[in-house]
Write a protein that holds these residues in place. Structure first.
Motif, PDB file in Angstrom:
ATOM      1  N   ALA A 104      26.440  42.978   4.759  1.00 58.36           N
ATOM      2  CA  ALA A 104      26.734  43.486   3.448  1.00 58.36           C
ATOM      3  C   ALA A 104      25.560  43.914   3.010  1.00 58.36           C
ATOM      4  O   ALA A 104      25.644  45.371   3.009  1.00 58.36           O
ATOM      5  N   GLU A 105      25.163  43.444   3.087  1.00 56.48           N
ATOM      6  CA  GLU A 105      23.966  44.350   1.796  1.00 56.48           C
ATOM      7  C   GLU A 105      23.229  45.481   2.863  1.00 56.48           C
ATOM      8  O   GLU A 105      22.189  46.514   1.958  1.00 56.48           O
ATOM      9  N   ASN A 106      22.723  44.779   3.934  1.00 54.51           N
ATOM     10  CA  ASN A 106      22.374  45.860   5.102  1.00 54.51           C
ATOM     11  C   ASN A 106      22.973  46.784   5.635  1.00 54.51           C
ATOM     12  O   ASN A 106      22.456  48.439   5.072  1.00 54.51           O
ATOM     13  N   ILE A 107      23.697  46.525   4.783  1.00 58.60           N
ATOM     14  CA  ILE A 107      25.327  48.121   5.521  1.00 58.60           C
ATOM     15  C   ILE A 107      24.925  48.770   4.235  1.00 58.60           C
ATOM     16  O   ILE A 107      24.997  50.074   4.520  1.00 58.60           O
ATOM     17  N   GLU A 108      24.843  48.511   3.318  1.00 66.80           N
ATOM     18  CA  GLU A 108      24.712  49.103   1.955  1.00 66.80           C
ATOM     19  C   GLU A 108      22.947  49.869   1.787  1.00 66.80           C
ATOM     20  O   GLU A 108      23.595  51.210   1.371  1.00 66.80           O
ATOM     21  N   LEU A 109      22.932  49.454   2.132  1.00 69.61           N
ATOM     22  CA  LEU A 109      21.211  50.690   2.156  1.00 69.61           C
ATOM     23  C   LEU A 109      21.065  51.997   2.079  1.00 69.61           C
ATOM     24  O   LEU A 109      20.935  52.195   0.569  1.00 69.61           O
ATOM     25  N   PRO A 110      22.072  52.604   2.568  1.00 69.48           N
ATOM     26  CA  PRO A 110      22.083  53.565   2.586  1.00 69.48           C
ATOM     27  C   PRO A 110      23.036  54.008   1.563  1.00 69.48           C
ATOM     28  O   PRO A 110      21.531  55.829   1.847  1.00 69.48           O
ATOM     29  N   LEU A 111      23.827  53.396   1.407  1.00 65.99           N
ATOM     30  CA  LEU A 111      24.870  54.247   0.394  1.00 65.99           C
ATOM     31  C   LEU A 111      23.878  53.982  -1.293  1.00 65.99           C
ATOM     32  O   LEU A 111      24.013  55.074  -1.780  1.00 65.99           O
ATOM     33  N   ILE A 112      23.497  52.839  -1.149  1.00 65.98           N
ATOM     34  CA  ILE A 112      22.310  53.289  -2.334  1.00 65.98           C
ATOM     35  C   ILE A 112      21.121  53.872  -2.438  1.00 65.98           C
ATOM     36  O   ILE A 112      20.711  55.014  -2.975  1.00 65.98           O
ATOM     37  N   LEU A 113      20.682  54.664  -1.317  1.00 65.95           N
ATOM     38  CA  LEU A 113      19.802  55.197  -1.042  1.00 65.95           C
ATOM     39  C   LEU A 113      19.962  57.032  -1.505  1.00 65.95           C
ATOM     40  O   LEU A 113      19.841  57.475  -2.059  1.00 65.95           O
ATOM     41  N   ASN A 114      21.130  56.760  -0.526  1.00 65.34           N
ATOM     42  CA  ASN A 114      21.966  58.170  -1.465  1.00 65.34           C
ATOM     43  C   ASN A 114      22.058  57.976  -2.522  1.00 65.34           C
ATOM     44  O   ASN A 114      23.514  59.335  -3.213  1.00 65.34           O
ATOM     45  N   GLY A 115      22.617  57.926  -3.611  1.00 59.79           N
ATOM     46  CA  GLY A 115      22.942  57.202  -4.690  1.00 59.79           C
ATOM     47  C   GLY A 115      24.483  57.297  -4.996  1.00 59.79           C
ATOM     48  O   GLY A 115      24.938  57.329  -6.471  1.00 59.79           O
ATOM     49  N   ILE A 116      25.203  56.437  -4.374  1.00 58.11           N
ATOM     50  CA  ILE A 116      26.648  56.021  -4.345  1.00 58.11           C
ATOM     51  C   ILE A 116      26.881  54.848  -5.187  1.00 58.11           C
ATOM     52  O   ILE A 116      26.035  54.066  -5.184  1.00 58.11           O
ATOM     53  N   SER A 117      27.759  54.482  -6.049  1.00 60.78           N
ATOM     54  CA  SER A 117      27.525  54.166  -7.315  1.00 60.78           C
ATOM     55  C   SER A 117      28.651  52.762  -6.665  1.00 60.78           C
ATOM     56  O   SER A 117      28.447  52.305  -5.575  1.00 60.78           O
ATOM     57  N   PRO A 118      28.133  51.875  -7.352  1.00 57.92           N
ATOM     58  CA  PRO A 118      28.570  49.635  -7.399  1.00 57.92           C
ATOM     59  C   PRO A 118      29.324  49.686  -6.905  1.00 57.92           C
ATOM     60  O   PRO A 118      29.919  48.905  -5.462  1.00 57.92           O
ATOM     61  N   THR A 119      30.792  50.192  -7.876  1.00 53.97           N
ATOM     62  CA  THR A 119      31.763  50.029  -6.805  1.00 53.97           C
ATOM     63  C   THR A 119      32.412  50.913  -6.004  1.00 53.97           C
ATOM     64  O   THR A 119      33.153  50.527  -4.739  1.00 53.97           O
ATOM     65  N   ASN A 120      31.818  52.282  -5.532  1.00 58.49           N
ATOM     66  CA  ASN A 120      32.294  53.150  -4.254  1.00 58.49           C
ATOM     67  C   ASN A 120      31.381  52.664  -2.625  1.00 58.49           C
ATOM     68  O   ASN A 120      32.451  52.474  -1.995  1.00 58.49           O
ATOM     69  N   ARG A 121      30.789  51.472  -3.168  1.00 58.66           N
ATOM     70  CA  ARG A 121      30.113  51.544  -2.550  1.00 58.66           C
ATOM     71  C   ARG A 121      30.341  50.396  -1.829  1.00 58.66           C
ATOM     72  O   ARG A 121      30.576  49.440  -0.628  1.00 58.66           O
ATOM     73  N   LYS A 122      31.462  49.283  -2.816  1.00 56.48           N
ATOM     74  CA  LYS A 122      32.020  48.141  -2.319  1.00 56.48           C
ATOM     75  C   LYS A 122      33.154  48.515  -1.018  1.00 56.48           C
ATOM     76  O   LYS A 122      32.912  47.938  -0.330  1.00 56.48           O
ATOM     77  N   SER A 123      33.813  49.538  -1.284  1.00 59.33           N
ATOM     78  CA  SER A 123      34.881  49.534  -0.313  1.00 59.33           C
ATOM     79  C   SER A 123      34.612  50.311   0.872  1.00 59.33           C
ATOM     80  O   SER A 123      34.685  49.689   1.957  1.00 59.33           O
TER      81      SER A 123
END
Lengths: 231, 400
Positions: free
Chosen positions: A101-120
């Motif tokens: 899940a955290e690996n998949i989340e990486l591009p979202l983090i780099l794109n500045g998406i908020s943690p709440t949105n990232r989760k869904s």
């Protein structure tokens, strides 16, 4: 749309100058499925790196969706890479200490998406790539197929316009390879451009368009048989 | 990338490499703890000495016979270079100065004390009733020397002497013999320990005229003068010079030491000593900084492929730079804070082990320790962070 014109890439190997790419001209339309084949050292990975903005050509012009990306700054290129390109590598390149899940989340983090949105978004991707039961597993705890599915989920999480896959089945068995290719082709069917670099003839044959390279040049491009599709 | 996410990823990395992180944190913590503890010791020693001097009185002026050309220490009087002795008349003359609150002439010598079938040599101070307030002495029982000249042969015993000679505790009113004279014990001093070179627990105090008779002298060892206020010290000193010069036929043959000056000198020396040990301890922080740099450089090498991946998925060089920077800062800061806690704990242990030493770490040292740890971590991480940010993504991705 990917448009390469006169792309040349030179490498200095000791005293010698090696032409990895020599005046490549190539047009790939949005939504195309292209395979690039050729022997080792033919320049196919270098071409993929330039298309993916990981490398800059020494000569030539590269337009991505109508923008000359060769003249962009490092930060601008990173931004284009993040939003328009998804990479799938032979060796997965998953961060070993992060879960699926955290690996998949990486591009979202780099794109500045908020943690709440990232989760869904991540939950949706895990479901889509049949990884929900592996969400909290680290790469070392997953099979090759699961790792590559995680890598594909990461590559497509920001809905890029092009997926660049470098030997995507090179490190997995045939059954998982077929599964991974089916997955990539499903994404292609939703309108994503898919460019696959491979040694595997069977894999290359699955593409709609086949490009063969040798010594830094395109020696075969069967687009000539279907010119109207590109236009 | 958002700052909170940079922090989140850095914390993830730091917690993933536990042994490595623990070692860096430990190195930093020990460096900071060393700064805190050593400065606590140095500053504790400084406070201990200055408190001892202050307890004698910061308004104190000491008049010594003989002239010293340069300041400090015991001047000519000790070496027998005194052209003219200080006398009781000199001391009494000082009483007329408006800046003088009180004064106590002082004689000192050694004599044999005999009482209750016991005998020992003791240091004898001869003075007046004013010695008690001038030297900030305290009585455990009885009363001090009586004012005026009509007093009898009274003697004050130091606390230890009183206990040695009269273990039953019934001291006041006992008769003792000092040298060839008999005295009546009028009081006992409180336990005070060492002060101004005397162990006040092992001295006896007798009236000045008795002391002069006992030691067969008319000169004084020194005169202790208490100025009305700290601000008056300079004027008082000048006035003492003037009046004694006048009394000594225009000869400036005395030396005046102010307690304030002695205190300031000790304060300066011990402060410098504290800074010195703090500096030595800070070197360990620099060493810890080099360790941080080394470990971070190794981390860049180990995570080259990961850096390539981050670049491939769209991380600009600045994000990579920040990730490594924040990671090193996290380690340094954690080490700094842990070192601060360890330092406080260490200082507490010292205070418990040596209750007399006020080994409180100075605030500046604690702050400086943590700040130096932070700055060292920052500086040490610049090179690795820069190296990581500059990695070519293609080469980085192909790294094993």
């Amino acid at each position: 749309m990917i448009y390469l014109s006169g792309i040349t890439r030179l490498f200095q190997m000791g005293d010698q100058e090696v032409r990895a790419l020599s005046g490549i001209n190539l047009k790939i339309a949005s939504g195309e499925y292209v395979s690039i084949m050729g022997p080792s050292g033919s320049g196919k990975s270098t071409l993929l790196n330039i298309i993916g903005l990981l490398d800059r050509p020494d000569l030539g012009r590269y337009e991505l969706d109508g923008i000359d990306v060769t003249s962009l700054s490092e930060i601008e290129q990173a931004c284009v890479r993040r939003k328009k390109i998804g990479f799938v590598f032979q060796s997965f390149h998953l961060v070993p200490r992060l879960t699926a899940a955290e690996n998949i989340e990486l591009p979202l983090i780099l794109n500045g998406i908020s943690p709440t949105n990232r989760k869904s978004i991540v939950e949706e991707a895990l479901l889509k790539f049949d990884l929900s039961n592996r969400a909290q597993h680290r790469p070392a705890e997953m099979s090759g197929g699961q790792r590559q599915r995680t890598a594909i989920a990461r590559a497509t999480i920001l809905r890029p316009t092009a997926i660049l896959a470098d030997e995507p089945t090179g490190n997995i068995d045939h059954r998982n390879g077929t599964e991974v290719m089916a997955l990539l082709e499903r994404l292609h069917h939703t309108g994503t451009t898919l460019i696959v670099v491979t040694h595997d003839r069977e894999l290359g044959a699955r593409a709609d368009r086949h490009i063969a390279m040798r010594d830094g040049e395109i020696v075969m491009d069967d687009i000539s048989e279907r010119p109207n599709e590109i236009e | 990338m958002r700052l909170s996410d940079t922090l989140y990823l850095s914390i993830k990395t730091v917690s993933s490499y536990r042994t490595r992180s623990l070692l860096i944190v430990l190195a930093m913590a020990l460096g900071v703890a060393a700064v805190v503890i050593l400065t606590a010791l140095g500053d504790g020693a400084r406070r201990y000495v200055t408190n001892k001097f202050s307890s004698i009185g910061t308004n104190l002026i000491i008049v010594i016979p003989g002239r010293a050309e340069t300041a400090g220490g015991f001047p000519g009087a000790v070496l027998g270079q005194t052209p003219r002795d200080l006398t009781l008349e000199d001391a009494n003359a000082l009483a007329h100065l408006p800046q003088v609150r009180r004064y106590a002439p002082l004689n000192i010598g050694v004599a044999e004390l005999v009482a209750a079938s016991r005998l020992r040599e003791v240091t004898v101070l001869g003075s007046t009733a004013e010695l008690l307030p001038v030297r900030h002495m305290e009585l455990a029982q009885g009363r001090f020397l009586t004012r005026g000249t009509g007093h009898g042969a009274q003697i004050l015993l130091g606390a230890k002497l009183a206990r040695e000679f009269f273990p039953q505790g019934n001291v006041i009113g006992q008769r003792v013999r000092l040298g060839d004279r008999r005295f009546l014990v009028s009081g006992v001093l409180k336990f005070q320990g060492e002060s101004m070179g005397f162990n006040t627990d092992e001295i006896v105090i007798i009236p000045i005229d008795y002391a002069q008779a006992l030691f067969n002298t008319s000169s004084l060892f020194r005169i202790l003068v208490e100025a009305r206020s700290r601000n008056d010290i300079v004027f008082t000193k000048e006035a003492i010079f003037d009046i004694l010069k006048q009394r000594h036929d225009g000869e400036e043959d005395i030396t005046v030491i102010t307690q304030d000056a002695v205190l300031a000198t000790f304060d300066r020396i011990l402060r410098a000593l504290t800074l010195g040990v703090a500096g030595i301890a800070a070197i360990s922080l620099a060493v810890a900084g080099i360790l941080v740099m080394n470990v971070m450089l190794v981390a860049v090498s180990q995570r080259t492929s990961e850096i390539g991946l981050l670049k491939a998925i769209g991380a600009p060089s600045a994000d990579i730079h920040h990730l490594f920077l924040v990671e090193a800062l996290l380690l340094s800061l954690t080490g700094g804070v842990l070192g601060f806690i360890l330092g406080q704990f260490g200082s507490l242990l010292i205070r418990l082990a040596f209750p007399l030493l006020p080994a409180w770490p100075p605030t500046w040292a604690s702050l400086a320790g943590v700040t130096i740890a932070f700055v060292t971590g920052l500086l040490a991480s610049l090179l690795p962070a820069e190296r990581a940010a500059r990695l070519n993504p293609v080469q980085a991705l192909s790294a094993k």
